[in-house]
Design an enzyme around this catalytic site. Sequence first.
Site, mmCIF file in Angstrom:
data_model
loop_
_atom_site.group_PDB
_atom_site.id
_atom_site.type_symbol
_atom_site.label_atom_id
_atom_site.label_comp_id
_atom_site.label_asym_id
_atom_site.label_seq_id
_atom_site.Cartn_x
_atom_site.Cartn_y
_atom_site.Cartn_z
ATOM 1 N N SER A 195 0.839 -1.203 0.000
ATOM 2 C CA SER A 195 0.000 0.000 0.000
ATOM 3 C C SER A 195 0.874 1.253 0.000
ATOM 4 O O SER A 195 1.700 1.414 -0.897
ATOM 5 C CB SER A 195 -0.966 -0.045 1.190
ATOM 6 O OG SER A 195 -1.958 0.934 1.081
ATOM 7 N N ASP B 174 -8.735 -5.354 -5.879
ATOM 8 C CA ASP B 174 -8.130 -4.210 -5.191
ATOM 9 C C ASP B 174 -8.112 -3.020 -6.138
ATOM 10 O O ASP B 174 -7.530 -3.086 -7.224
ATOM 11 C CB ASP B 174 -6.709 -4.557 -4.733
ATOM 12 C CG ASP B 174 -6.035 -3.405 -3.997
ATOM 13 O OD1 ASP B 174 -6.743 -2.453 -3.601
ATOM 14 O OD2 ASP B 174 -4.808 -3.460 -3.810
ATOM 15 N N HIS C 238 -7.921 -5.051 -0.928
ATOM 16 C CA HIS C 238 -6.660 -4.350 -0.682
ATOM 17 C C HIS C 238 -5.866 -4.927 0.483
ATOM 18 O O HIS C 238 -4.636 -4.813 0.506
ATOM 19 C CB HIS C 238 -6.941 -2.870 -0.425
ATOM 20 C CG HIS C 238 -5.707 -2.044 -0.250
ATOM 21 N ND1 HIS C 238 -4.745 -1.917 -1.237
ATOM 22 C CD2 HIS C 238 -5.247 -1.307 0.807
ATOM 23 C CE1 HIS C 238 -3.769 -1.134 -0.809
ATOM 24 N NE2 HIS C 238 -4.046 -0.763 0.427
#
EC number: 3.1.1.3
Length: 285
Positions: A159, A215, A268
């Site tokens: 991320s 995601d 995610h």
Amino acid sequence: MLFNYQSLLVGVSLISQALSAPILESRATADAAAFPDLHRAAKLSSAAYTGCIGKAFDVTITKRIYDLVTDTNGFVGYSTEKKTIAVIMRGSTTITDFVNDIDIALITPELSGVTFPSDVKIMRGVHRPWSAVHDTIITEVKALIAKYPDYTLEAVGHSLGGALTSIAHVALAQNFPDKSLVSNALNAFPIGNQAWADFGTAQAGTFNRGNNVLDGVPNMYSSPLVNFKHYGTEYYSSGTEASTVKCEGQRDKSCSAGNGMYAVTPGHIASFGVVMLTAGCGYLS
């Protein structure tokens, strides 16, 4: 981006859902052989969220990375098993991180040991936290190279940590041009303009983008309104060897670019068979 997940989902969606996707093509090919290294990268990324002390799986931690103002967090260490020196960056867990995630103002980067072309621009929300710890990381890596001169280099993160990894890759390649380097940025958003992507592509070493099905974060900021560009080779997976594919280019519709998602989504928090924050530190493995 694990801080207050629902708030992230709403906040980032407001920024990114209105953006339209570029033209896509489908050319991905099966590549189960890539899974083990990406699975390991996911475990190390999860360990960065956990705040491991002493060791994270096969990596012995020699330096904790933390900057109070920018909340940049991670660690540097080495793996005798893999014979590599590792830079692992943590993703978002706090409000400060979330502010960094959405600070897309473009700036001209400046980092010691890196010669950027004049037209390179990257987002302030990633440059600022990396630049706060850049010198500390380079100093620690240099010290480890002196101890382990035959070891390769690697950078890993998920991320925001993956976005930071895209800078780490360039910083390591430029500061240590004679070292073999492999970086794995997981579930990361693009951070700069085409000149930045071209510069990243031109670096020695291997830069992989590992993305999870469903995601939307890798698509954030990638459409015409913002037009940030990825670099590197994308791998896409639902968490198993059998589902792992190697993508062609940056807009392969068989991969993240074709999933129709442009924000933080449930997919995610997982990457290559690992749910972030759940893998532990590998003390018992």
